[in-house]
Design a protein around this motif. Sequence first.
Motif, PDB file in Angstrom:
ATOM      1  N   ASN A   1       0.841  -1.186   0.000  1.00 21.57           N
ATOM      2  CA  ASN A   1       0.000   0.000   0.000  1.00 21.57           C
ATOM      3  C   ASN A   1       0.886   1.249   0.000  1.00 21.57           C
ATOM      4  OD1 ASN A   1      -1.713   2.104   0.613  1.00 21.57           O
ATOM      5  ND2 ASN A   1      -2.953   0.895   2.020  1.00 21.57           N
ATOM      6  N   PRO A   2       0.799   2.072  -1.087  1.00 17.92           N
ATOM      7  CA  PRO A   2       1.712   3.212  -1.186  1.00 17.92           C
ATOM      8  C   PRO A   2       1.533   4.243  -0.075  1.00 17.92           C
ATOM      9  CG  PRO A   2       0.108   3.226  -2.984  1.00 17.92           C
ATOM     10  CD  PRO A   2      -0.050   1.923  -2.270  1.00 17.92           C
ATOM     11  N   ARG A   3       0.406   4.205   0.623  1.00 19.11           N
ATOM     12  CA  ARG A   3       0.161   5.206   1.665  1.00 19.11           C
ATOM     13  C   ARG A   3       0.597   4.751   3.059  1.00 19.11           C
ATOM     14  NH1 ARG A   3      -0.357   9.257  -0.968  1.00 19.11           N
ATOM     15  NH2 ARG A   3      -1.945   9.412  -2.556  1.00 19.11           N
ATOM     16  N   GLU A   4       1.080   3.512   3.134  1.00 20.53           N
ATOM     17  CA  GLU A   4       1.391   2.960   4.446  1.00 20.53           C
ATOM     18  C   GLU A   4       2.899   2.875   4.626  1.00 20.53           C
ATOM     19  OE1 GLU A   4      -1.749  -0.272   6.208  1.00 20.53           O
ATOM     20  OE2 GLU A   4      -0.278  -0.914   4.774  1.00 20.53           O
TER      21      GLU A   4
ATOM     22  N   ARG B   1       0.387  -5.305   9.684  1.00 18.53           N
ATOM     23  CA  ARG B   1      -1.058  -5.461   9.459  1.00 18.53           C
ATOM     24  C   ARG B   1      -1.592  -6.867   9.693  1.00 18.53           C
ATOM     25  NH1 ARG B   1      -3.488  -2.181   5.475  1.00 18.53           N
ATOM     26  NH2 ARG B   1      -5.051  -3.722   4.975  1.00 18.53           N
TER      27      ARG B   1
ATOM     28  N   ALA C   1       7.217   3.940  -2.158  1.00 20.62           N
ATOM     29  CA  ALA C   1       7.763   4.640  -3.327  1.00 20.62           C
ATOM     30  C   ALA C   1       9.255   4.913  -3.184  1.00 20.62           C
ATOM     31  CB  ALA C   1       7.015   5.946  -3.556  1.00 20.62           C
TER      32      ALA C   1
ATOM     33  N   ASP D   1      -6.786   0.345   2.665  1.00 19.07           N
ATOM     34  CA  ASP D   1      -6.131   0.110   1.383  1.00 19.07           C
ATOM     35  C   ASP D   1      -6.772   0.879   0.242  1.00 19.07           C
ATOM     36  OD1 ASP D   1      -4.210  -1.759   2.338  1.00 19.07           O
ATOM     37  OD2 ASP D   1      -5.814  -3.220   2.524  1.00 19.07           O
TER      38      ASP D   1
ATOM     39  N   PRO E   1      -7.449   5.586   1.017  1.00 16.29           N
ATOM     40  CA  PRO E   1      -6.273   6.467   0.907  1.00 16.29           C
ATOM     41  C   PRO E   1      -5.701   6.505  -0.501  1.00 16.29           C
ATOM     42  CG  PRO E   1      -6.049   4.978   2.772  1.00 16.29           C
ATOM     43  CD  PRO E   1      -7.230   4.516   1.994  1.00 16.29           C
ATOM     44  N   ASN E   2      -5.886   5.409  -1.251  1.00 21.11           N
ATOM     45  CA  ASN E   2      -5.271   5.344  -2.573  1.00 21.11           C
ATOM     46  C   ASN E   2      -6.161   5.827  -3.698  1.00 21.11           C
ATOM     47  OD1 ASN E   2      -2.556   4.243  -2.098  1.00 21.11           O
ATOM     48  ND2 ASN E   2      -3.735   2.599  -1.132  1.00 21.11           N
TER      49      ASN E   2
ATOM     50  N   SER F   1      -6.846  10.916  -4.063  1.00 21.89           N
ATOM     51  CA  SER F   1      -6.442  12.017  -4.935  1.00 21.89           C
ATOM     52  C   SER F   1      -7.275  12.047  -6.211  1.00 21.89           C
ATOM     53  CB  SER F   1      -4.947  11.957  -5.235  1.00 21.89           C
ATOM     54  OG  SER F   1      -4.634  10.775  -5.903  1.00 21.89           O
TER      55      SER F   1
ATOM     56  N   ARG G   1      -0.085  16.654  -5.150  1.00 18.50           N
ATOM     57  CA  ARG G   1      -0.154  15.389  -4.449  1.00 18.50           C
ATOM     58  C   ARG G   1       0.385  14.280  -5.336  1.00 18.50           C
ATOM     59  NH1 ARG G   1      -4.949  13.304  -0.581  1.00 18.50           N
ATOM     60  NH2 ARG G   1      -3.830  11.430  -0.079  1.00 18.50           N
TER      61      ARG G   1
ATOM     62  N   ARG H   1       4.076  11.941  -4.924  1.00 16.04           N
ATOM     63  CA  ARG H   1       4.025  10.503  -4.722  1.00 16.04           C
ATOM     64  C   ARG H   1       5.322   9.814  -5.111  1.00 16.04           C
ATOM     65  NH1 ARG H   1      -1.079   7.225  -6.946  1.00 16.04           N
ATOM     66  NH2 ARG H   1      -2.251   8.718  -5.786  1.00 16.04           N
TER      67      ARG H   1
END
Lengths: 582, 276
Positions: A426-429, A437, A472, B188, B191-192, B195, B272, B276
């Motif tokens: 997950n790119p946000r984690e 998790r 990333a 999951d 958040p993805n 944007s 945003r 990334r």
Amino acid sequence: MSDALRIEGLCVTTAGGEPIVDDVALRVGGGEIVALVGESGSGKTTCGLAALGFARDGARIAAGSIHVGGRELLTLQERELRGVRGRHVSYVSQNPDAALNPAMRVGDHLRELLRAHGQPRTDAVVAGALERVHLPGERAFQRRYPHQLSGGQQQRLAIALALACGPTVAVMDEPTTGLDVVTQARILDEVKRLRDESDLGVLYISHDLAAVSSIADRIVVMYAGRIVEDGPAAPLLARPRHPYTRGLLASVPDHRAPRRLRGIAGAVAAVGERPAGCSFAPRCELATDACRAAVPPLRAVDATRSVRCIHTAEVPPPPAEPLPARAQIDGAAMLEVRDLHVAFGEGVVAAEHVSFAVARGECLALVGESGSGKTTIARCVAGLHAPDRGAIALDGAPLAALARGRTREQRRRLQIVFQNPFASLNPRERVVDGVARPLRELGGSRADALRAAHEMLERVRLPRGLAASRPAELSGGELQRVAIARGLVVDPELLLCDEITSALDVSVQAAVLDLLGELRAELGLTLLFITHDLGVVAAIADRVLVLRDGCVVEQGGVDAVVTAPAEQYTRTLVAAAPSVGG
Amino acid sequence: MSAVAAPRSQLAGHRVGQFALALLAALLLVVALGPLLAPDGPSEIVGAPFSAPSATHPLGTDYLGRDVLSRVLNGGRSVVFYALLAMATAYTVGGLAGLVAGLRGGFTDAALMRLMDVVLAFPPILLLLVLAAGTGGSTAILVAGVALVNVPGIARVVRAATAEVATKGYVEAAVARGARTPSILARDVLPNIASTVAADAGTRFAISILLAAAMNFLGVGIEPPSPDWSVMITENRSGLTLQPWALAAPALLLAALTVTVSVVADVLTRERRSAR
């Protein structure tokens, strides 16, 4: 032999002046195949594009000269360059799917090119260009669209386009990456034949030394924008004289001579972050202070070989560590798949009467070309796809078709790692949260889960500082380590690996496979390993199951199947798999 | 190698973005604090109808002789409030439908999306007018109507973004682990897709303000004597040549609000994405 392509003193920089490619000199003779080899980020493609007098957005050719058949490209105007590209020097890209116009017929692709260069474009010429790469020249085929061709046919068409105007030199940028081994072997043969038939010079770019070894006359190895070794193919592969070439060679899996794989530690430094002195020094076991002080010159070590290393005399021969003995396990089956049948809509059969068992502690490889059904079988085992028929059992207890129908304990015991490392997390984690998790979902406290996640990340040898990063910021190899850690953190018994190294460079693949081998021994894991690469199978698996069109063709011990395949299809597969030795 | 982007266009984006952000902040401040700053009451008659701007009434008076400046300062709240309320309603309904359709796929997906197509088949203004005519019109109907018009579009955007994320390894890994759907959605998926959804939300908010304004202008929704920018445009139409400020002031504010919201949303999305 006159030079088809001669590059001298080439420097390509970013708009800010950071060198991407530095002081590259390269010659390709007429009728010669020169391979340009290196990991991703080494500047191979930038060099290849520069041979067309082209630099990508944000980059520019800062210095050097590029001669194609005696013509200097860098003094030409953009309009004159267009007349040269495709006519005297042409380019075949890695991805034929993106290089061909989906709205244009096969024949029109060729006719448009011939028209742009003022060449005759009769049906006979077009048919001739197609037949030259062993595609049918007939009208019906010329009227097809790219999506009606197979991947191999698409790449042949791209090569036909590159050769249609009779260029002096063709730049081929990883033309077989993404193709099946059998198709790859055919394309490689094709390139060899075209070289033998004409005076064409080929600059063949690849990260895969094994694929290159069968066709290249000369090999040029690049690292971080500079050439580090340059010489005739056979002696270079037999006795590399630069530590990086040796490292690359040590990481190439070889089904004909299986040995323990050794990756190269670390990763290529990014443009702008390259160290002073020898760029390979941070990853090199032979590095001394003298290496870090100044960039070593590219020096001739004999009449045909030049090397950029001050310790070249100390470079040991390529390692030949034996593999640990393959497990011979006859115990009870841990995972059992019985008579699995999966079809997608219009009669596309992904699996038919597939039955196999994995014994506790062994590594079973499922091998096959794309479309053989191997990934579908893995998804069924993981509970992501419900099979039409068939049963899957774990330690004798039947498993529900979908994951949510299985017990928590069953789900914990069976974990999966996916093919694409860039979409696995997950790119946000934060990386460590992603690994924690699964434990949280099993009811662990946050502190315990994080502690276990940190431990597991250390175990997969992820540099300590990266645990708090986002995906990333990580390289492909690092991401795949994290994905493995996320699978292992709940202490599973069976790890399902779906093509986990196919998106990685060979050097990174070797490191991941080596790690997996060690973890397996440490944790007593059972592995179900899905791959298309027989070399990888030979390096890690105990038993192998060969799949074709959803059916099991052959199964048995790895050594037996690879050295003495019983079925015709397996024989084709083994013969087509590239090998440095052969 | 691809780390090299075009620095000039990014800078330009930043400068425009900063300007728009400052303007939006100023506008929202006026909307929020306006009633406190207004010199006169919004319904107080202070002079002759349509008198020209003067020292005491900088924007002149309206068709009943009320102070235009005071009414403009009071009239932004309803504009922003009802549009926000409509957006919140629409995102709750449409977002949920899109998430479920995108993650579940199959029959659930088809059923939900065909339902959305039915709503989509009606032209928005027509739908709102029919709704208003059938119910007599009220602010509740205004909010519900503007929300309803937005639901299918939101559901489609959310569904497409969700369906894309749903095939990623990290979602499949969670499904294979048997993680609960709300947890997958919250950690999951949301958040993805944020944007992508936010990029659309800015424009949608601007359009909703205009849609609500159009409804008020047509006389269904907020009614006089409420000081609302769109109501002011309607009621002062007859004085366009006599006292243009009574009309121009609310119209300009409405335009400034919708444009800055769109620009800010655009710039935020772009940053945003590049971050990334």
